[in-house]
Design an enzyme around this catalytic site. Structure first.
Site, PDB file in Angstrom:
ATOM      1  N   HIS A 268       3.948 -20.375  27.614  1.00  0.00           N
ATOM      2  CA  HIS A 268       3.266 -21.427  26.857  1.00  0.00           C
ATOM      3  C   HIS A 268       3.996 -21.712  25.533  1.00  0.00           C
ATOM      4  O   HIS A 268       4.394 -22.856  25.269  1.00  0.00           O
ATOM      5  CB  HIS A 268       1.821 -20.994  26.593  1.00  0.00           C
ATOM      6  CG  HIS A 268       0.979 -22.010  25.901  1.00  0.00           C
ATOM      7  ND1 HIS A 268       0.083 -22.820  26.557  1.00  0.00           N
ATOM      8  CD2 HIS A 268       0.888 -22.370  24.599  1.00  0.00           C
ATOM      9  CE1 HIS A 268      -0.511 -23.631  25.693  1.00  0.00           C
ATOM     10  NE2 HIS A 268      -0.039 -23.369  24.483  1.00  0.00           N
ATOM     11  N   GLU A 269       4.186 -20.683  24.734  1.00  0.00           N
ATOM     12  CA  GLU A 269       4.805 -20.898  23.417  1.00  0.00           C
ATOM     13  C   GLU A 269       6.251 -21.379  23.571  1.00  0.00           C
ATOM     14  O   GLU A 269       6.735 -22.186  22.777  1.00  0.00           O
ATOM     15  CB  GLU A 269       4.740 -19.628  22.565  1.00  0.00           C
ATOM     16  CG  GLU A 269       3.333 -19.081  22.307  1.00  0.00           C
ATOM     17  CD  GLU A 269       2.344 -20.109  21.774  1.00  0.00           C
ATOM     18  OE1 GLU A 269       2.792 -21.110  21.176  1.00  0.00           O
ATOM     19  OE2 GLU A 269       1.130 -19.928  21.974  1.00  0.00           O
ATOM     20  N   HIS A 272       6.269 -25.096  23.887  1.00  0.00           N
ATOM     21  CA  HIS A 272       6.232 -25.755  22.581  1.00  0.00           C
ATOM     22  C   HIS A 272       7.617 -25.703  21.923  1.00  0.00           C
ATOM     23  O   HIS A 272       8.096 -26.680  21.355  1.00  0.00           O
ATOM     24  CB  HIS A 272       5.224 -25.056  21.656  1.00  0.00           C
ATOM     25  CG  HIS A 272       3.788 -25.363  21.945  1.00  0.00           C
ATOM     26  ND1 HIS A 272       3.311 -26.647  21.982  1.00  0.00           N
ATOM     27  CD2 HIS A 272       2.728 -24.554  22.184  1.00  0.00           C
ATOM     28  CE1 HIS A 272       1.997 -26.618  22.233  1.00  0.00           C
ATOM     29  NE2 HIS A 272       1.618 -25.359  22.368  1.00  0.00           N
ATOM     30  N   GLU A 298       1.032 -30.057  23.685  1.00  0.00           N
ATOM     31  CA  GLU A 298       0.321 -29.127  24.564  1.00  0.00           C
ATOM     32  C   GLU A 298       0.690 -29.379  26.029  1.00  0.00           C
ATOM     33  O   GLU A 298       0.723 -28.458  26.839  1.00  0.00           O
ATOM     34  CB  GLU A 298      -1.189 -29.296  24.331  1.00  0.00           C
ATOM     35  CG  GLU A 298      -2.045 -28.145  24.799  1.00  0.00           C
ATOM     36  CD  GLU A 298      -1.898 -26.862  23.993  1.00  0.00           C
ATOM     37  OE1 GLU A 298      -1.236 -26.873  22.926  1.00  0.00           O
ATOM     38  OE2 GLU A 298      -2.431 -25.834  24.460  1.00  0.00           O
TER      39      GLU A 298
END
Lengths: 506, 506
Positions: A268-269, A272, A298
């Site tokens: 996830h990170e 980003h 997101e």
């Protein structure tokens, strides 16, 4: 009478803003990744100084001169197309600050700090009553600010939504979220009635951090995260913080008994981070480099976490690697057992712990409550009951106390009303991007063969390079050929869960 | 006509300076402890912005108004005693910037950056000729600046010495360094002729970083470093960087085959850190908090590294702990063997690798060369020969190339002429503090029993709390009752090395 200005004047001011933002971003990152515990007061003092300086730059004489000069169409047309877009962004952002009387601005900032303390205290005592008077004041002050920003077409809550994504309205969201609710309702019912619930106990076997890292670090690199332009640190609440496109830092927490947390957390990170690392360099030192709407950002973290990180073909390629690095830990778990367990879904009370299937419902609940507060003047004393009622209706679970209910998110204590929908939109955008990408690329084959580069390139070309220079809806339209359509997300989830739970939804 | 000013005006300006310094200090620390390798250009841009802002604060209208107003004795006397001292420090510091024409200042800063690149290139090619033209220009520009700052009593080189320690002169240093040379000469001759050179091969046995850290971290904590107000990171060139007294960060490098490096390196940096952590809070946000003279700061890092870290009684208490943590590595090495090996001294070519006995000679060589450059106009083409000559005379070793000779230090490429003597003074101060401390405390007994707190308290009370509010010579005089006397250092070293090498110097 007014002095003649040029694009250079605009860029000079934007650059000073960007440098101060970069600076403050590094201070925040440092504060959350190992700043000595006793230096908080000094750090607060430094942040206050920089914030004051930032406000001075943002609302000072030069900013006002730019605003006055370039809001005249004749002057604005002397700017390049890019600079016109930058000016419009600048004048949009500035209105949230410049129209607010300085005293009100400071009072509001102060109230937020006190409200966050009250929220923490309320959580500790598990008592909404402690937080309630602060929430009441925050809502009251927010309602006073709304008219300063409101246009004729906007409902009060639309103004708040627009803070996080220009042009977003309750009308649009109502329609989208209704489709999601209906589609999800049918799927969940089928899973619960007829589905074979997979076992995922093996996900809680002990795997030391070192082994987890040995799998995750090279994997997120293969997924597209560049460690020469980023770094990885430990923290309590994981986040990505980018200073600039060559310095995007990701963080995670670790649990020996839950490797899935760090794997998906870092996918996830890293998502980003990949976005931040790949914005076109022409937007350096402008708000188009960093001021990306949360929903589109997101969508890219969730593309890694959900679209790729829950894809069967991806794990078909990755699982042997994971097994190999983890030693004997997963030796007795077949690929099928692994993937089914990985995908297990169940309705829960806590948003941040929800699986991708139920997550949007947590958001819809918050959206509907916020809308009731700002468009229908719902009283804060009615919130806990409404919260329970909606959780019962949409998820079939009811919180027994405030900590697992109304007090679970910090967002309201920070007056971030209108922010939640971005999370759900991120899920929907990600699936729609996947659908469009799949027309050009055979995603399953690529994932199964471990060739992630074409997916990286597609995302860079269609999404990342633009940074914040296009609105989320523009990017979506250009990349996928149509406006937001939640059916792509519903179809993807239906297909995945039908297979895992061995059911068929009509 | 001039507006009436108060101490608050002074403090406001000092605070803005301090906040910007704190901010830049964090950026530097970050740059050296893991900033992504490709973000250098962005970081340079941010640093340039902050430097410009710092210069504007330091030399702007408000600074000039303060200078004009408070240099009048009648006005200055309205300030508190502390504020008078702060004003004097402020006006001393400012003269190094405000008297220099802005263009010259910028040209000098740019030259330094180019010179550092040339120095690095020269090192890579092992060729002084590449660096020579830059060194020539740096010296030329420095010589042009000196008259702007020079007082009647100062030689040109005194001006440079005074940048790093107010009041320091060649006259003082000549006398001190002559004593050191004479005393050391006799001792070294005796060690070489009649000494029993200890074996220290065991210091190169393999000890993984993890084990080294397990010994070092709690030990520097016991020595006085507060990890709640500091942290420890890895780096290439170890340093301590303090943001403020609650945030002093130390760094080290590690070698599996040289645990002494990290042990003494971290004792050293922790010493700097302890100083920073213990400055009186009344000097927060003033130049007395951070602008401590290098010589006095170095005396505290060296107190840890040399006075304590090479003390027999200290190791008598510590060695069993070290042995225990290192497992079997040192099981066959008796305490006597350990301590003798730990103390082994030999003349070497590289300053940063020198042992405490020979270290001051490396400094004296540089001091004498710098003095010849600035007071006697020595030509830069004569430097390599002079360097070799002095190494032969003082240390009995001669560099065979430029990298191990004239190109080994970065200081000249940064135009930090006059800085080197601080290192030697640090050694001498540390020994004199030890002598004075020993009149009040039984240092050997305390070290042998592991009770380090009284030493910490003595240093806090006599040294650390003052920060930069007293000059090094004032602190020395107050704490030890006499001006600098190099015999305390010579006596301590003589005593230690006579024992280890089993000789007696008359």
């Amino acid at each position: 009478m007014a002095k003649q200005l040029t694009g250079d004047d605009l860029h000079e001011l934007l650059k000073e803003q960007a440098l101060l933002e970069e600076n403050m971003a590094l201070l925040s990152w440092d504060q959350l990744t190992g700043m000595p515990v006793k230096s908080g007061e000094f750090r607060a003092e430094l942040m206050a100084y920089l914030t004051k300086r930032y406000l001075k730059v943002t609302t000072g004489k030069k900013a006002k001169a730019l605003l006055d000069y370039y809001q005249l169409p004749n002057n604005q047309s002397t700017l390049s197309i890019d600079d016109q877009a930058l000016f419009q962004r600048f004048s949009h952002d500035i209105k949230y600050v410049i129209n607010v009387p300085a005293d009100d601005y400071i009072a509001f900032e102060r109230l937020k700090i006190m409200a966050q303390d009250a929220w923490a205290a309320a959580r500790e005592k598990n008592d909404y009553a402690i937080f309630k008077p602060y929430l009441e004041k925050l809502i009251h002050m927010t309602k006073q600010l709304i008219p300063l920003w409101q246009t004729d077409e906007q409902t009060p809550y639309d103004v708040l939504l627009g803070q996080y994504e220009q042009g977003l309205t309750t009308k649009k969201l109502d329609s989208i979220f209704n489709q999601v609710k209906q589609g999800l309702g049918a799927l969940q019912q089928e899973l619960q009635l007829n589905g074979e619930t997979p076992d995922n106990q093996f996900l809680h076997r002990s795997v030391p951090k070192g082994l987890q890292l040995r799998y995750i670090q090279p994997t997120i690199q293969r997924l597209g995260f560049d460690f020469e332009r980023g770094r990885l640190d430990d923290t309590v609440h994981p986040f990505m913080q980018d200073m600039n496109r060559n310095d995007a830092r990701i963080t995670t927490r670790w649990s020996d008994r839950d490797f899935k947390m760090a794997v998906l957390g870092l996918f996830h990170e890293a998502g980003h981070g990949m976005f931040a690392q790949n914005v076109d360099s022409k937007w350096d030192y402008t708000p188009f480099n960093k001021g990306i709407a949360m929903s589109i950002h997101e969508s890219q973290s969730l593309f890694n976490e959900v679209i790729i990180g829950q894809d069967e073909a991806f794990w078909y390629h990755e699982y042997p690697k994971l097994q190999d690095i983890f030693g004997d830990v997963l030796a007795d778990i077949s690929f099928e057992q692994f993937y089914d367990g990985w995908m297990k879904t169940e309705p829960t009370l806590i948003r941040t712990e929800a699986d991708p299937l139920t997550y949007p419902l947590h958001i819809i609940i918050r959206y509907e409550i916020e809308k009731a507060i700002f468009n229908d003047d719902l009283d804060v004393s009615e919130l806990p009951a409404l919260w329970r009622e909606k959780y019962r209706t949409y998820l079939g679970v009811v919180p027994e106390d405030d900590v697992t209910g109304i007090l679970q998110d910090i967002h309201w204590a920070d007056a971030s009303f209108g922010y939640f929908p971005s999370y759900a939109l991120g899920h929907l955008y990600a699936a729609q991007f996947r659908y469009a990408m799949n027309k050009e690329l055979d995603i399953s084959s690529l994932l199964q063969s471990g060739d992630y580069q074409p997916l990286i390139d597609w995302r860079r070309n269609h999404i990342w390079q633009y940074g914040a220079s296009k609105s989320p809806s523009d990017i979506l339209l250009t990349a996928t050929g149509e406006p937001l359509n939640p059916n792509y997300w519903l179809d993807l989830q239906r297909k995945r869960y039908e297979k895992v739970y061995q059911v068929k939804v009509d």
